[in-house]
Enzyme design. Structure first.
Site, short mmCIF file in Angstrom:
data_model
loop_
_atom_site.label_atom_id
_atom_site.label_comp_id
_atom_site.label_asym_id
_atom_site.label_seq_id
_atom_site.Cartn_x
_atom_site.Cartn_y
_atom_site.Cartn_z
N CYS A 1 41.10 -36.24 75.19
CA CYS A 1 42.33 -36.93 74.73
C CYS A 1 41.96 -38.05 73.76
CB CYS A 1 43.10 -37.53 75.90
SG CYS A 1 43.62 -36.32 77.13
N CYS B 1 40.56 -39.47 79.87
CA CYS B 1 40.28 -38.10 79.43
C CYS B 1 39.59 -38.12 78.07
CB CYS B 1 41.60 -37.32 79.42
SG CYS B 1 41.67 -35.92 78.31
#
Lengths: 284, 104
Positions: free
Chosen positions: B32, B29
């Site tokens: 992230c 991600c």
């Protein structure tokens, strides 16, 4: 790699900024969704761009793009979800990917600021802006894709492919929507649920679901880059196209009226120039 | 102190007392990964005052389900084991420090 300049948006302002950055020897990446999302692409005929009377918008935009490509501008397809300044550089979240740059030029076009009823409250509790980021949480569940961008049918197909039960809703059925994804024609949406999403209200009709993917062409500016100063819904800039955040510039429709190509190209040129100078000052 | 990677077995004990901030994330991600250095820095800044932890939602699906994490990154704040706040998506660092300072 860390680019010198990341341009958010692939319209006239963004491409003008990108070309200007390349002229000044900077590495430039343009992050853009599908070309069909661009306001200029949708303009049937443009009569007020100097030297090119009676031009089709799509044709003009395609020419701008190929100019940028011949100048060595890099291209990154996707929607910028958020931008994080870390002091020395910027992180841009692009779908489930990331781009790093020393400066940013925002050329998002006009962006809808209003949210759907329930959208903010249920964000991360059933509401998502990113199919590739959050799709896995909805495997085997019912999701509604609210398609508000040209690439949304592709993202709906992705969600279906990983095992979500997808329904697609939009005011009009997109031509490239998978034939086996059910389509719900609706213009006015509200998201229902208390602690998590339990459904949507689509033109007054309640449809149960576990998740709602709101796929717009651009994030609301306040979410894209928290702390960015806005004026009447547009990004506040000075004559250098500097925003309230050092290293972040803006150009084109997102800075305000008039929403025209010449203004976008001119502002983009200044923004690309000033972003290049900013990089020079901060990399020595 | 480095950031603490929390597993299902360790989670409850880790957040049981005091103030904790837990980042639910995944390796694939991008947003992230943007947040990771911010969390690392806050782990050092709040050392001895608050626990800063991470949960890999691929490895710890039970924890993601238990806390209803349906979007990443999601950062959840706990006080004495109870969730008191959460932030979805990447926020500026001040957003996390404001939340922590409010709880301390």
């Amino acid at each position: 790699m860390i680019y010198d300049i990341a341009v958010v948006g692939g319209g006239p302002a963004g491409l003008s900024a990108a070309v200007q950055g390349r002229t000044r020897g900077k590495s430039v990446v343009v992050v853009s969704t599908d070309i069909r999302d661009n306001a200029l692409y949708k303009a049937h005929q443009v009569d007020n761009y100097l030297g090119f009377p009676r031009t089709q918008g799509a044709q003009l935009l395609t020419q701008f793009r190929s100019h940028a490509e011949t100048m060595g501008v890099q291209w990154k397809a996707g929607r910028v979800l958020n931008i994080l300044p870390t002091g020395a550089e910027f992180f841009l979240g692009v779908g489930s990917d990331m781009v790093q740059a020393r400066s940013v030029v925002l050329t998002t076009g006009t962006v809808q600021a209003a949210k759907l009823p329930g959208e903010q409250e249920l964000l991360g509790r059933g509401v998502s802006y990113c199919a590739t980021c959050d799709g896995m949480f909805y495997r085997g569940k019912s999701v509604i894709v609210a398609g508000r961008s040209a690439g949304a049918p592709e993202e709906a197909a992705y969600l279906k492919g990983i095992g979500c039960n997808v329904t697609y809703t939009a005011p009009r059925r997109p031509e490239d929507l998978d034939a086996d994804i059910p389509f719900l024609k609706a213009a006015r949406l509200a998201i229902l649920g208390d602690s998590t999403v339990r459904g949507i209200l689509a033109d007054g009709q309640e449809i149960p679901c576990d998740g709602v993917f709101l796929l717009r062409a651009s994030m609301a500016l306040a979410d894209l880059l928290p702390g960015l100063t806005l004026e009447d819904g547009y990004i506040a800039v000075d004559r250098n196209m500097s925003t309230s955040i050092p290293g972040v510039f803006a150009a084109g429709d997102c800075t305000g009226l008039p929403l025209q190509v010449s203004k976008a190209v001119g502002e983009g040129q200044v923004a690309g120039h000033r972003a290049s100078e900013y990089v020079d000052r901060h990399s020595s | 102190m480095a950031i603490i990677h929390l597993t299902r077995d360790a989670f409850d004990k880790a957040v049981a007392s005091g103030v904790s901030m837990v980042d639910f994330w995944a390796t694939w991600c991008g947003p992230c990964r943007m947040l990771a250095p911010v969390m690392e820095e806050l782990a050092g800044q709040y050392e001895g005052r608050a626990l800063v932890g991470k949960v890999d939602v691929d490895a710890e699906q039970d924890l993601a389900v238990r806390f209803g994490v349906m979007s990443i990154p999601t950062v959840i704040f706990f006080k004495d084991g109870q969730e008191v706040d959460r932030k979805v998506g990447v926020m500026p660092p001040s957003s996390y420090t404001d939340a922590l300072d409010g709880l301390l």
